[in-house]
Scaffold this active site. Structure first.
Site, PDB file in Angstrom:
ATOM      1  N   TYR A  80     -31.001  25.875  83.952  1.00 43.63           N
ATOM      2  CA  TYR A  80     -30.089  25.685  82.823  1.00 43.63           C
ATOM      3  C   TYR A  80     -29.217  24.460  83.080  1.00 43.63           C
ATOM      4  O   TYR A  80     -29.010  23.625  82.210  1.00 43.63           O
ATOM      5  CB  TYR A  80     -29.219  26.937  82.641  1.00 43.63           C
ATOM      6  N   PHE A 132     -32.580   5.546  56.942  1.00 45.28           N
ATOM      7  CA  PHE A 132     -33.669   6.493  57.137  1.00 45.28           C
ATOM      8  C   PHE A 132     -33.203   7.813  56.526  1.00 45.28           C
ATOM      9  O   PHE A 132     -32.006   8.090  56.479  1.00 45.28           O
ATOM     10  CB  PHE A 132     -34.047   6.638  58.627  1.00 45.28           C
ATOM     11  N   THR A 133     -34.151   8.618  56.061  1.00 40.86           N
ATOM     12  CA  THR A 133     -33.813   9.832  55.291  1.00 40.86           C
ATOM     13  C   THR A 133     -32.795  10.734  56.004  1.00 40.86           C
ATOM     14  O   THR A 133     -31.733  11.042  55.456  1.00 40.86           O
ATOM     15  CB  THR A 133     -35.087  10.658  55.002  1.00 40.86           C
ATOM     16  N   ASP A 223     -30.933   2.477  66.310  1.00 40.66           N
ATOM     17  CA  ASP A 223     -31.918   3.561  66.205  1.00 40.66           C
ATOM     18  C   ASP A 223     -33.195   3.013  66.818  1.00 40.66           C
ATOM     19  O   ASP A 223     -33.876   2.158  66.234  1.00 40.66           O
ATOM     20  CB  ASP A 223     -32.125   3.955  64.736  1.00 40.66           C
ATOM     21  N   LYS A 266     -41.306   9.948  68.805  1.00 38.48           N
ATOM     22  CA  LYS A 266     -41.961   8.673  68.522  1.00 38.48           C
ATOM     23  C   LYS A 266     -41.941   7.810  69.782  1.00 38.48           C
ATOM     24  O   LYS A 266     -42.974   7.491  70.333  1.00 38.48           O
ATOM     25  CB  LYS A 266     -41.214   7.950  67.385  1.00 38.48           C
ATOM     26  N   ARG A 389     -43.342   7.786  50.590  1.00 38.62           N
ATOM     27  CA  ARG A 389     -42.086   7.137  50.970  1.00 38.62           C
ATOM     28  C   ARG A 389     -41.618   6.354  49.753  1.00 38.62           C
ATOM     29  O   ARG A 389     -41.817   5.167  49.638  1.00 38.62           O
ATOM     30  CB  ARG A 389     -42.272   6.220  52.184  1.00 38.62           C
ATOM     31  N   PHE A 455     -38.073  16.173  49.663  1.00 39.44           N
ATOM     32  CA  PHE A 455     -39.483  15.856  49.915  1.00 39.44           C
ATOM     33  C   PHE A 455     -40.136  16.807  50.907  1.00 39.44           C
ATOM     34  O   PHE A 455     -41.347  16.958  50.921  1.00 39.44           O
ATOM     35  CB  PHE A 455     -39.639  14.397  50.401  1.00 39.44           C
TER      36      PHE A 455
HETATM   37  N1  F0G Z   1     -34.933   7.531  62.934  1.00 43.02           N
HETATM   38  C1  F0G Z   1     -36.119   7.025  62.574  1.00 43.02           C
HETATM   39  C2  F0G Z   1     -36.276   5.553  62.403  1.00 43.02           C
HETATM   40  C3  F0G Z   1     -37.204   7.879  62.358  1.00 43.02           C
HETATM   41  O1  F0G Z   1     -38.373   7.363  61.989  1.00 43.02           O
HETATM   42  C4  F0G Z   1     -37.034   9.278  62.525  1.00 43.02           C
HETATM   43  C5  F0G Z   1     -38.118  10.197  62.249  1.00 43.02           C
HETATM   44  C6  F0G Z   1     -35.785   9.751  62.917  1.00 43.02           C
HETATM   45  C7  F0G Z   1     -34.760   8.846  63.122  1.00 43.02           C
HETATM   46  C8  F0G Z   1     -35.528  11.209  63.125  1.00 43.02           C
HETATM   47  O2  F0G Z   1     -36.172  11.638  64.286  1.00 43.02           O
HETATM   48  O3  F0G Z   1     -37.894  13.287  63.494  1.00 43.02           O
HETATM   49  O4  F0G Z   1     -37.149  13.233  65.881  1.00 43.02           O
HETATM   50  O5  F0G Z   1     -35.645  14.062  64.114  1.00 43.02           O
HETATM   51  N2  F0G Z   1     -39.148   9.897  61.601  1.00 43.02           N
HETATM   52  C9  F0G Z   1     -40.267  10.797  61.329  1.00 43.02           C
HETATM   53  C10 F0G Z   1     -41.261  10.120  60.428  1.00 43.02           C
HETATM   54  C11 F0G Z   1     -39.871  12.137  60.818  1.00 43.02           C
HETATM   55  O6  F0G Z   1     -42.241  10.787  60.088  1.00 43.02           O
HETATM   56  O7  F0G Z   1     -41.127   8.951  60.088  1.00 43.02           O
HETATM   57  P1  F0G Z   1     -36.744  13.127  64.455  1.00 43.02           P
END
Ligand code: F0G
Length: 481
Positions: A80, A132-133, A223, A266, A389, A455
């Site tokens: 832990y 980003f979303t 990021d 990623k 997208r 989405f």
């Molecule tokens: N920032 C970027 C540029 C991303 O592409 C993503 C995730 C995140 C933050 C969030 O990271 O998924 O680990 O919580 N992109 C994925 C995609 C979901 O399919 O483009 P996460």
């Protein structure tokens, strides 16, 4: 892989790895695909993976792992508090990125949650090269707002500009002056800018952003989720740095950023995430949130096995052979489509090949979600799952009106080291068929629309029987498969 030149003059990307573990795939008939996409509410997020032939939804958490990563997972130290695995990962981040502290989190959006909690207050403004979303959702949930200040080329789908992810420096300066530096929570730069087609920023541009942030005393947050692709493009496209090693470029990028966060789904080809900084004050401020939302400071919601794999994966990201695979396959795919007159984002970026839905189905108004309709149509025509997208990925304005996206893209992600060239060629072939028959593609409408990140779970219905007609034409031209 970029080392190989062909005697025949052909330009084929060649892998510098071999496949040693495989997963069986299945391809449904056109009739079964029609049922599957309709059961999924025409939302590719809601398809079952068993109904998908090639999963090009995302690269997130589905990159192929290396033998060295799998081996590292076997010696993970589970505890832990005080895990040796954490110490190893933190030391690896210091070695590779030059940062002092590493705060673990379960994935990228968890880092965004913590950064928004720590820096954003009601009325805060966050300028960025593009949103980003999940980033935007966390900032707005904390009462802040996002302003996008990229260069104008960012919005040009077909371009030859090598760094469409660059920040517009004058636009950024104007935004800071307009809102007042005191209201700017931080400036966010996104590597391999996701929503405009995986487009990189240049190191020269990042230097200018940092100088401006320093002038106004504003923190610069990077990021780095798509840093691997961005590193490759700096090395390939930015003359000044072509002789720098990948790791030297990475260290320079990180030295310019006050805080760096990433999705380990990623970057590093594992599953998890983390925040890095050398700033003591930021570290103390952010640290408080980790045990509250993620887990103790030495795992942050990640499995120790994934942390071991991440340490090795981050190290492998400094190899040009590794980071060039994705961009070169994407360039091949985009090039083959472009040759046939099919509208794609250019120059090709990282992450995936992006179809320009607004041009592909130019008979559909944006209110009918052209990129969503194209995603459903491509699944029908191929069993390939892509990701919308465009407007579907936007949130409605506070007054309930539709916010039309700048671009309507269908992203076909190529997770790193996963697909073969013949699978890419199959996809190109089916996109060509669909392009020939594009007038059969109709629009979509929501039948169930969640308020946040709609989405992911939203369900849509076709506006006519266009899917049955498209399936009938497919059967006549190509048979059941
Ligand atoms: N920032 C970027 C540029 C991303 O592409 C993503 C995730 C995140 C933050 C969030 O990271 O998924 O680990 O919580 N992109 C994925 C995609 C979901 O399919 O483009 P996460």
């Amino acid at each position: 892989m970029n080392k190989v030149r062909f005697y025949s003059g052909e330009a084929i990307p060649v892998e510098m790895h071999k496949v040693r573990i495989v997963q069986k795939l299945s391809l449904l008939t056109i009739g079964e695909r029609l049922t599957a996409i309709q059961m999924a509410g025409n939302n590719t997020f809601l398809l079952r993976n068993r109904d998908v032939y090639l999963d090009m939804l995302t690269d997130s958490g589905v990159n192929a792992m290396s033998d060295r990563q799998l081996a590292a997972m076997m010696e993970a130290d589970d505890s832990y508090a005080g895990s040796e695995t954490f110490a190893k990962l933190e030391a690896k981040c210091t070695e590779l990125f030059g940062t002092k502290y590493f705060l673990p989190a379960h994935q990228g959006r968890a880092c965004e949650h913590i950064l928004a909690k720590a820096f954003v207050t009601p009325g805060s403004v966050v300028p960025m090269n593009y949103h980003f979303t999940t980033t935007k959702a966390h900032i707005t949930l904390c009462g802040g707002s996002v302003v996008e200040t990229p260069i104008d080329e960012a919005y040009q789908i077909a371009s030859t500009y090598p760094f469409k992810g660059n920040m517009g420096i004058d636009k950024l300066r104007r935004a800071v002056e307009e809102h007042g530096a005191g209201r700017i929570a931080f400036v966010r730069m996104e590597a391999g800018t996701n929503l405009i087609g995986g487009q990189p920023f240049s190191l020269g541009n990042l230097e200018q952003v940092k100088a401006l942030c320093d002038q106004f005393g504003i923190p610069l947050i990077l990021d780095a989720s798509l840093l691997a692709d961005n590193l490759y493009f700096i090395k390939e496209r930015e003359e000044k740095y072509k002789d720098w090693s990948v790791s030297k470029i990475a260290r320079r990028i990180c030295a310019l950023s006050d805080i760096i966060y990433f999705s380990g789904r990623k970057l590093g080809c594992a599953r998890g995430g983390g925040i890095m900084t050398s700033n003591e004050e930021y570290y103390q401020k952010l640290r408080e949130f980790i045990p509250l939302y993620e887990g103790f400071l030495t795992y942050g919601g990640m499995s120790v096995r994934e942390m071991e794999a991440m340490a090795v994966g981050l190290e492998e990201t400094m190899e040009l052979d590794m980071i060039s695979h994705g961009p070169q396959f994407i360039a091949y795919m985009a090039g083959e489509l472009e040759k046939r007159g099919i509208p794609v984002v250019t120059p090709p970026g990282g992450l995936g090949c992006h179809l320009d839905a607004m041009a592909f189905v130019d008979h559909l108004p944006q209110e009918q979600y052209p990129a969503g309709a194209l995603a459903a149509a491509l699944y029908l025509a191929s069993g390939v799952r892509g990701m919308e997208r465009g407007t579907l990925s936007e949130q409605r304005e506070p007054d309930g009106s539709e916010r039309l996206a700048d671009m309507e893209l269908l992203r076909l992600a190529l997770p790193r080291r996963v697909f073969t060239l013949s699978q890419v060629k199959y996809t190109v072939d089916r996109i060509c068929w669909l392009y020939e028959n594009r007038r059969l593609i109709g629009g979509l409408k929501f039948v169930e629309e969640p308020a946040t990140l709609r989405f992911f779970f939203g369900r849509l219905a076709p506006l006519s029987d266009w899917q049955e007609k498209l399936a009938a034409k497919y059967r006549a031209d190509l048979g059941e498969y």
